[in-house]
Write a protein that holds these residues in place. Sequence first.
Motif, PDB file in Angstrom:
ATOM      1  N   ASP A  23       2.192   2.653   2.310  1.00 25.69           N
ATOM      2  CA  ASP A  23       3.127   1.615   2.742  1.00 25.69           C
ATOM      3  C   ASP A  23       4.593   1.986   2.517  1.00 25.69           C
ATOM      4  O   ASP A  23       5.485   1.317   3.032  1.00 25.69           O
ATOM      5  CB  ASP A  23       2.804   0.285   2.066  1.00 25.69           C
ATOM      6  CG  ASP A  23       2.902   0.341   0.549  1.00 25.69           C
ATOM      7  OD1 ASP A  23       2.845   1.444  -0.028  1.00 25.69           O
ATOM      8  OD2 ASP A  23       3.029  -0.742  -0.067  1.00 25.69           O
ATOM      9  N   LYS A  24       4.859   3.068   1.803  1.00 25.19           N
ATOM     10  CA  LYS A  24       6.232   3.487   1.521  1.00 25.19           C
ATOM     11  C   LYS A  24       6.706   4.676   2.365  1.00 25.19           C
ATOM     12  O   LYS A  24       7.881   4.790   2.677  1.00 25.19           O
ATOM     13  CB  LYS A  24       6.380   3.836   0.040  1.00 25.19           C
ATOM     14  CG  LYS A  24       6.228   2.644  -0.875  1.00 25.19           C
ATOM     15  CD  LYS A  24       6.471   3.058  -2.306  1.00 25.19           C
ATOM     16  CE  LYS A  24       6.475   1.947  -3.280  1.00 25.19           C
ATOM     17  NZ  LYS A  24       5.622   0.869  -3.209  1.00 25.19           N
ATOM     18  N   LEU A 107      10.540   7.231   6.039  1.00 31.01           N
ATOM     19  CA  LEU A 107      10.636   6.165   5.045  1.00 31.01           C
ATOM     20  C   LEU A 107      11.154   4.904   5.705  1.00 31.01           C
ATOM     21  O   LEU A 107      12.303   4.910   6.144  1.00 31.01           O
ATOM     22  CB  LEU A 107      11.594   6.574   3.916  1.00 31.01           C
ATOM     23  CG  LEU A 107      11.280   7.856   3.171  1.00 31.01           C
ATOM     24  CD1 LEU A 107      12.473   8.295   2.348  1.00 31.01           C
ATOM     25  CD2 LEU A 107      10.058   7.680   2.311  1.00 31.01           C
ATOM     26  N   PRO A 108      10.435   3.819   5.801  1.00 31.98           N
ATOM     27  CA  PRO A 108       8.997   3.657   5.601  1.00 31.98           C
ATOM     28  C   PRO A 108       8.233   4.375   6.713  1.00 31.98           C
ATOM     29  O   PRO A 108       8.855   5.022   7.566  1.00 31.98           O
ATOM     30  CB  PRO A 108       8.806   2.138   5.672  1.00 31.98           C
ATOM     31  CG  PRO A 108       9.916   1.662   6.569  1.00 31.98           C
ATOM     32  CD  PRO A 108      11.070   2.592   6.300  1.00 31.98           C
TER      33      PRO A 108
END
Length: 124
Positions: A23-24, A107-108
């Motif tokens: 998720d990052k 990112l993300p």
Amino acid sequence: METPESADSRFPPYERIILRHDDKMQVVLIIWPKGSRTRPHDHGNSMGFTILISGGLFEQIFDQKSKELRHVRAFDQPGDEFKETPEMILVVGQYGEGEAVSLHIYLPPLNMTYYDELAVQLKP
């Protein structure tokens, strides 16, 4: 090899190998055969960082408002790096002789929008 959705079907496909996806961030290794390139796209809300491992890449950047081609850059030295910001519309592809290999960090994680209408400005 499965052709990525982001590949321009008028050219040889490239290979995306997902090294990490959470998720990052998303980390992708891309192998670019001679002549391969992406469709015109943005990166949604992601920052993109690219490191050239071998071969050469080009990047074509379009104006977000006018959608006109504004800038072309070439990268041909291992270790060359470039970044893509969320407001950029771009095409990336193989440049020079032989295949290219690059590492991409988002990112993300990447969420692209495509601008196929801009492809008419590009020569196959």
